[in-house]
Design an enzyme around this catalytic site. Sequence first.
Site, PDB file in Angstrom:
ATOM      1  N   ASP A 152       0.970  -1.062  -0.177  1.00 43.99           N
ATOM      2  CA  ASP A 152       0.012   0.022   0.068  1.00 43.99           C
ATOM      3  C   ASP A 152       0.844   1.403   0.009  1.00 43.99           C
ATOM      4  O   ASP A 152       2.233   1.209   0.283  1.00 43.99           O
ATOM      5  CB  ASP A 152      -0.848  -0.177   1.344  1.00 43.99           C
ATOM      6  CG  ASP A 152      -0.190  -0.148   2.472  1.00 43.99           C
ATOM      7  OD1 ASP A 152       0.851  -0.522   2.475  1.00 43.99           O
ATOM      8  OD2 ASP A 152      -0.737   0.413   3.590  1.00 43.99           O
ATOM      9  N   GLU A 211       0.224  -1.520   5.761  1.00 44.14           N
ATOM     10  CA  GLU A 211       1.310  -0.691   6.672  1.00 44.14           C
ATOM     11  C   GLU A 211       1.076   0.695   6.867  1.00 44.14           C
ATOM     12  O   GLU A 211       1.369   1.151   7.900  1.00 44.14           O
ATOM     13  CB  GLU A 211       2.642  -1.023   6.205  1.00 44.14           C
ATOM     14  CG  GLU A 211       3.658  -0.817   6.897  1.00 44.14           C
ATOM     15  CD  GLU A 211       4.377   0.821   6.866  1.00 44.14           C
ATOM     16  OE1 GLU A 211       5.138   1.109   7.836  1.00 44.14           O
ATOM     17  OE2 GLU A 211       3.666   1.647   6.288  1.00 44.14           O
TER      18      GLU A 211
END
Length: 437
Positions: free
Chosen positions: A99, A163
Site C-alpha cells: 500500500d 502498513e
Amino acid sequence: MASLNQLMGDLDRSSFVPLLAKLINESQHVQNNPPELVPREDLVARHVLDALLPLSTSTGGGPLVVRHVNYTQGRGNVIVEYPGSVPGRVVSFVGMHMDVVTADPADWDFDPFTFSEDGDKLRGRGTTDCLGHVALVTELMRTLGQTEPNLTNTVVAVFIANEENSSIPGIGVDALVKDGLLDHLKDGPLFWIDTADKQPCVGTGGMIAWHLKATGKLFHSGLAHKAINAMEVNMEALKVIQERFYKDFPAHPKETVYKFATPSTMKPTKWSYPGGGINQIPGECTISGDIRLTPFYSTSDVVKKLKEYVDDINVNIEQLGTRGPVSKYVLPDENLRGRVEITIDGDVMSGVACDLESRGFKALCKATEEVVGSVQPYSITGSLPLIRDLQDEGFDVQTSGYGIMNTYHAKNEYCLFSDMAQGFKVFVSIISQLEEA
C-alpha cells in the site's frame, strides 16, 4: 565453486524496471486512507505472484514455496521461501508493503500514479515507500529461484498489506504473527525493508497523538473581563505541559549511542474551535499534536504524566499564566472556572531500538560498508508501525532501505536504480555472511 555474489550477479534492470512500472501503475488503487481510500493490495500482489509462481513448487517450475494469505478480500500478503538445507536456520526480509500514502496529482510535477524514468531516477508514488522495495525483493527471490544456490539458511520474503494506516487491524503482518505464520523467522535475523538512504536505521520513535481541549466562557470581546478566553487557557496550559514534559523526558544518554537526530518532542500541530465572530472571545478550543518518543522511554509512562499535568493545572487554574490586565480563568461571581482536558488517540506506538550486538546487525553493517562504501547507522523519531510488536514477540528486527529519505511521503517521489542495485548486493552479502555464521 562460484561465490553467491558471482552466482546471483547484479540487479537486472531489464527485469526490475518493468516490474516496478507495473507496481507503480497500480499505486492509485492502493492508497491507504480509510474510509475514503481502502487499498486493494492484491493488485500489487498479483504482479509479485506472476513473477515468482513460475519458479515455485506449486507450478513445478522451481524451488520457491509461495503462499498468498488473505484475511480480507482483495487485501492479501505474500510469503515466499527459498528452502535451505538445515532446519532452524533462516534469514528473512519483511515489511515490503503493497500500500502507499495518498498523492494529489495537482501538487506533482509528473503523474504520481504512472511510472516514469528520468535517467537514474525511477519516479512515481511508491518508488521509495515501498513499492520499489517490493520489486527489489521480488527480484532477489526470483534470482534465487533461477540460480538455485546451495544454502543452509532458508531465505524468506514477506510482502505485506496495510502498513500505511493501522485503523483497520487484522489484515497485514499483525495477523500473520497472530496466526503463527512467521514464528520460524525468530530463528534468524529479520530485516525490515522500509527505510531509506542505504544505511542501517537502528532506532525509531514512538508516537502519541494528543488533543488538549480548553473550556472557558464565550463573551463579547469588548467585555473581556466577563469572559474566560479558551484560547488563552489552552496556550498557557500547553506551555506548562511542554515544560513539564521536557523536564520529565529529557534527552536520554542512549540517544547518542543510537545517533538519534532529535530527542523526544511534544509539539502542537493543529488548532480548532467551533467558530464565531472576530468580536467574540471563544469559550472552547482544541489544540492537537503529537509526541515522538525515543524508545528508551515508556509510552504508558508519558500518558500517565500527561494526565497528571492536566489534573494539576485544573486544580491550580488560578496560577496559570495570564495575558493582559483582565485576562483571567476564574469568574467567582458566576462560579465558573476554566479547565482543560487531554485525550489520547488509541493507536499509541512505541519506538524501536535494534539490537546492536546481534549477528543480523553486524551482517548488515559489513554488507553496507562493502557495497555502499561506508556504514553510518542512524536513528530518527519518525515511527515505523508494527516493528516494535515484532521485537516484543521475540524477532531480531533490523531495518534498512534503498529509497530516498527526502521523497518519503512527499510529492514528486522517486528512487534511484543505482541505489536499488546496491540494495540487491547488500541482500546477497547478508545471505552469504549468514551462511558462514
